[in-house]
Enzyme design. Structure first.
Site, PDB file in Angstrom:
ATOM      1  N   ASN A 127      46.504  11.763  33.776  1.00 19.70           N
ATOM      2  CA  ASN A 127      47.119  12.677  32.817  1.00 19.70           C
ATOM      3  C   ASN A 127      46.497  12.523  31.426  1.00 19.70           C
ATOM      4  O   ASN A 127      46.221  13.506  30.736  1.00 19.70           O
ATOM      5  CB  ASN A 127      48.623  12.393  32.768  1.00 19.70           C
ATOM      6  CG  ASN A 127      49.363  13.328  31.855  1.00 19.70           C
ATOM      7  OD1 ASN A 127      49.370  14.529  32.083  1.00 19.70           O
ATOM      8  ND2 ASN A 127      49.968  12.790  30.808  1.00 19.70           N
TER       9      ASN A 127
ATOM     10  N   ARG B 205      51.450   9.056  19.657  1.00 23.25           N
ATOM     11  CA  ARG B 205      51.143   7.698  20.072  1.00 23.25           C
ATOM     12  C   ARG B 205      51.612   7.410  21.502  1.00 23.25           C
ATOM     13  O   ARG B 205      51.222   6.424  22.106  1.00 23.25           O
ATOM     14  CB  ARG B 205      51.746   6.679  19.099  1.00 23.25           C
ATOM     15  CG  ARG B 205      53.244   6.762  18.944  1.00 23.25           C
ATOM     16  CD  ARG B 205      53.766   5.754  17.949  1.00 23.25           C
ATOM     17  NE  ARG B 205      54.072   4.468  18.546  1.00 23.25           N
ATOM     18  CZ  ARG B 205      55.164   4.171  19.257  1.00 23.25           C
ATOM     19  NH1 ARG B 205      56.068   5.091  19.487  1.00 23.25           N
ATOM     20  NH2 ARG B 205      55.354   2.961  19.739  1.00 23.25           N
ATOM     21  N   GLY B 206      52.448   8.287  22.047  1.00 23.16           N
ATOM     22  CA  GLY B 206      52.928   8.083  23.422  1.00 23.16           C
ATOM     23  C   GLY B 206      51.821   8.292  24.438  1.00 23.16           C
ATOM     24  O   GLY B 206      50.892   9.054  24.206  1.00 23.16           O
ATOM     25  N   CYS B 207      51.932   7.589  25.595  1.00 27.26           N
ATOM     26  CA  CYS B 207      50.914   7.707  26.648  1.00 27.26           C
ATOM     27  C   CYS B 207      51.121   8.943  27.510  1.00 27.26           C
ATOM     28  O   CYS B 207      50.177   9.448  28.111  1.00 27.26           O
ATOM     29  CB  CYS B 207      50.951   6.494  27.571  1.00 27.26           C
ATOM     30  SG  CYS B 207      50.159   5.066  26.869  1.00 27.26           S
ATOM     31  N   VAL B 208      52.361   9.382  27.639  1.00 21.71           N
ATOM     32  CA  VAL B 208      52.653  10.476  28.575  1.00 21.71           C
ATOM     33  C   VAL B 208      53.371  11.607  27.841  1.00 21.71           C
ATOM     34  O   VAL B 208      54.342  11.348  27.152  1.00 21.71           O
ATOM     35  CB  VAL B 208      53.539   9.988  29.741  1.00 21.71           C
ATOM     36  CG1 VAL B 208      53.874  11.162  30.657  1.00 21.71           C
ATOM     37  CG2 VAL B 208      52.837   8.908  30.521  1.00 21.71           C
TER      38      VAL B 208
END
Lengths: 172, 104
Positions: free
Chosen positions: A40, B101-104
């Site tokens: 993703n 900054r979040g991964c998802v």
């Protein structure tokens, strides 16, 4: 007056476009996520991304199994209890699959990390490609009708290697 | 801190060119930022940008593509159509916000 400072997104050329191939070979819930998160992320950076599901990883795309992946703390000595740095004694681990799975799902949901099928929906919507392993399908006596509709094909290892020529590769 | 001149104003930016002060942003500037990276803003783009601004104001963090879908109601596929190839960074840039900054 100087030109304005503009970020370089480096996306205006298709020459030498990056490709990432991810081989998902594990069907435990915790081991399903690394491939999904990295795939993703790669798609969000404009990287052409292909996921190949093989062996235990096949469960991620089998419709009757993909909602029920499990997480077992057995054999995983890094599994900590809610009290920081306290380890789960391995002798108890085999009996903990149910509660450990529930807890992991809860922790992921709190961070708005989608469940595996939803995550694959998002990956496909972002332009990712899903492929199933021919040998795994034959071993499990499974066909296209058993798999997610957006799996693009059941292909051999050679087909996948040929298709991902020049790609960066991750084996999970 | 570096600055750059856009829309006749001096705008504080980081080394890459992302705005460092969300309050320096207004909708006129968004049009300039979008044009800088080859995007002409439509109503659909504005729906995303307004969500990002409102969400940042309450959360203090830039929404990820996941959040723009699950909370903002704009499907992933649409985000990739509106902000091709690198939607998270392009949306943040045009909205005058830091990269998520979040991964998802």
């Amino acid at each position: 007056m100087s030109e304005p400072l503009i970020p370089q997104f480096d996306d205006d050329t298709d020459d030498g476009e990056r490709m990432l191939a991810i081989i998902c070979s594990k069907g435990n819930l915790d081991m399903a996520y690394p491939g999904l998160i990295l795939g993703n992320a790669a798609l969000g950076e404009g990287v052409n991304t292909h996921l190949f599901f093989t062996f235990w990883g096949f469960d991620m795309i089998v419709k009757s199994r993909m909602n029920n992946l499990q997480f077992s703390p057995a054999g995983n000595t890094a599994l900590h209890l809610p009290m920081k740095d306290m380890r789960l004694p391995q002798a108890f681990a085999p009996a903990m699959t149910g509660p450990a799975t529930s807890m992991l799902k809860k922790q992921l949901a709190e961070l708005d990390i989608p469940e595996v099928p939803d995550f694959l929906d998002q990956i496909v919507a972002a332009g990712g490609h899903l492929w199933a392993c021919r040998l795994s399908a034959d071993m499990g006596k499974l066909g296209e009708s058993d798999l997610r509709d957006d799996v693009e094909g059941i292909i051999s290892a050679s087909d996948f290697i040929e298709m991902t020529k020049g790609a960066q590769l991750l084996f999970i | 801190m570096p600055t750059t001149i856009m829309n006749g104003r001096e705008i504080p930016v980081d080394a890459e060119g992302f705005l460092t002060d969300p309050s320096a942003w207004d909708e006129d500037l968004a049009t300039v930022l979008a044009a800088n990276i080859g995007i002409e803003l439509t109503d659909e783009h504005w729906k995303v940008l307004r969500f990002l601004r409102e969400d940042y104001a309450t959360q203090g963090e830039t929404a990820t593509t996941r959040r723009v879908q699950s909370v903002g109601g704009v499907p992933t596929k649409t985000q990739f159509q509106l902000f091709p190839k690198k939607p998270a960074k392009k949306m943040a840039y045009i909205a005058g916000l830091p990269k998520p900054r979040g991964c998802v």
